[in-house]
Scaffold this active site. Structure first.
Site, PDB file in Angstrom:
ATOM      1  N   GLU A 122      -1.098 -10.838   6.346  1.00  0.00           N
ATOM      2  CA  GLU A 122      -2.044 -11.920   6.620  1.00  0.00           C
ATOM      3  C   GLU A 122      -2.099 -12.261   8.103  1.00  0.00           C
ATOM      4  O   GLU A 122      -3.169 -12.543   8.651  1.00  0.00           O
ATOM      5  CB  GLU A 122      -1.669 -13.149   5.797  1.00  0.00           C
ATOM      6  CG  GLU A 122      -1.887 -12.953   4.310  1.00  0.00           C
ATOM      7  CD  GLU A 122      -1.627 -14.199   3.510  1.00  0.00           C
ATOM      8  OE1 GLU A 122      -2.602 -14.858   3.104  1.00  0.00           O
ATOM      9  OE2 GLU A 122      -0.438 -14.543   3.309  1.00  0.00           O
ATOM     10  N   GLU A 142       1.794 -10.969  -2.870  1.00  0.00           N
ATOM     11  CA  GLU A 142       2.161 -12.291  -3.378  1.00  0.00           C
ATOM     12  C   GLU A 142       1.970 -12.431  -4.880  1.00  0.00           C
ATOM     13  O   GLU A 142       2.754 -13.096  -5.559  1.00  0.00           O
ATOM     14  CB  GLU A 142       1.350 -13.379  -2.648  1.00  0.00           C
ATOM     15  CG  GLU A 142       1.759 -13.630  -1.205  1.00  0.00           C
ATOM     16  CD  GLU A 142       1.006 -12.778  -0.220  1.00  0.00           C
ATOM     17  OE1 GLU A 142       0.982 -13.114   0.966  1.00  0.00           O
ATOM     18  OE2 GLU A 142       0.423 -11.742  -0.638  1.00  0.00           O
TER      19      GLU A 142
END
Length: 268
Positions: A122, A142
């Site tokens: 990210e 995630e």
């Protein structure tokens, strides 16, 4: 020439380039694959907030210490057993850090060696673009840990590779290599192992050689313009264009072209 800015426990930063106008920021936890604990997050946020006001700065290069990882993401050892309240407090810092990188006034390049997983992926996606080594591995994992990407990954990956491709990668949490990331438009260049930082610095110097005011304005126009309709974005382009017309650097750029010499930018 290189001037060290700081040597904190979790990040290192130094100015490099022909006129020390490039800032190299290194996540400095190689023993933990540069996983991001609360202290690293705080230091990164503090540094980006501070350097946003550095008028000599032309480009930032983000990288990770060692060859194994850019960053393995959030430090799950620190998070193990963390209360909901502490988790949310930490995530507020993560959100601020993510936007501090994305909205930084000058270009940010991610130089990725090894793993960029979860929050590490990210962070790389928050940069203006990515230079990846051939051994780089990306992934938003995630969902395999019971949560979602929370630092812009859902939106940035979708915008980079397309919604349908992003859905597959996000739903499965699958890792993917640098070549696929390049093929799908997430990575600008794939370079030999160990050369991501070197190539990123070469590109950063090219950026630093460009006129600083238009570079900053171009970042704003492209970043914000991609979020709105064409006519609104074009209005922003023209407003920014007209800001450059009365500058000394516009006069210098034209003069340097006619005099067949390298321009000397004054940032005004």
């Amino acid at each position: 020439m290189s001037i060290q800015l700081n040597n904190l426990e979790m990040i290192k930063s130094e100015f490099v380039g022909e006129n020390d106008e490039i800032l190299v920021v290194t996540f400095n936890r190689p023993q933990a694959m540069n996983a991001m604990n609360t202290q690293l997050i705080k230091e990164t946020l503090e540094l980006f907030r501070e350097q946003a006001y550095n008028t000599n700065l032309r480009c930032v290069v983000l990288t990770g210490a060692g060859e194994k990882a850019f960053s393995a993401g959030g430090d799950l050892k620190e998070r193990n057993g963390m209360s909901d309240e502490d988790w949310r407090k930490q995530h507020h810092l993560i959100e601020d850090k993510a936007l501090a990188i994305k909205d930084f006034p000058v270009p940010v390049i991610a130089a990725v060696e090894g793993f960029a997983i979860g929050g590490g992926c990210e962070v790389a996606l928050m940069a203006d673009f990515i230079i990846a080594s051939e051994n780089a591995k990306f992934g938003l994992a995630e969902i395999t840990r019971g949560i979602l990407p929370g630092a812009g990954g859902l939106q940035n990956l979708s915008r980079a590779v397309g919604v349908r491709r992003a859905k597959e990668l996000i739903y499965t949490g699958r890792l993917f290599d640098a070549n696929l990331a390049y093929e799908w438009g997430m990575v600008n260049r794939v370079v030999p192992k160990g050369q991501a930082l070197e190539v990123a610095l070469e590109v950063a110097q090219e950026i630093a050689n460009s006129a600083p005011i238009p570079v900053r304005l171009a970042k704003t126009c492209v970043s914000r313009g991609s979020e709105v309709d064409f006519h609104t974005a074009y209005t922003l382009d023209l407003a920014a264009y007209n800001v450059t017309v009365p500058t000394e650097d516009r006069l210098e750029g034209v003069a340097a072209f006619n005099e067949k010499r390298k321009p000397v930018w004054k940032n005004r």
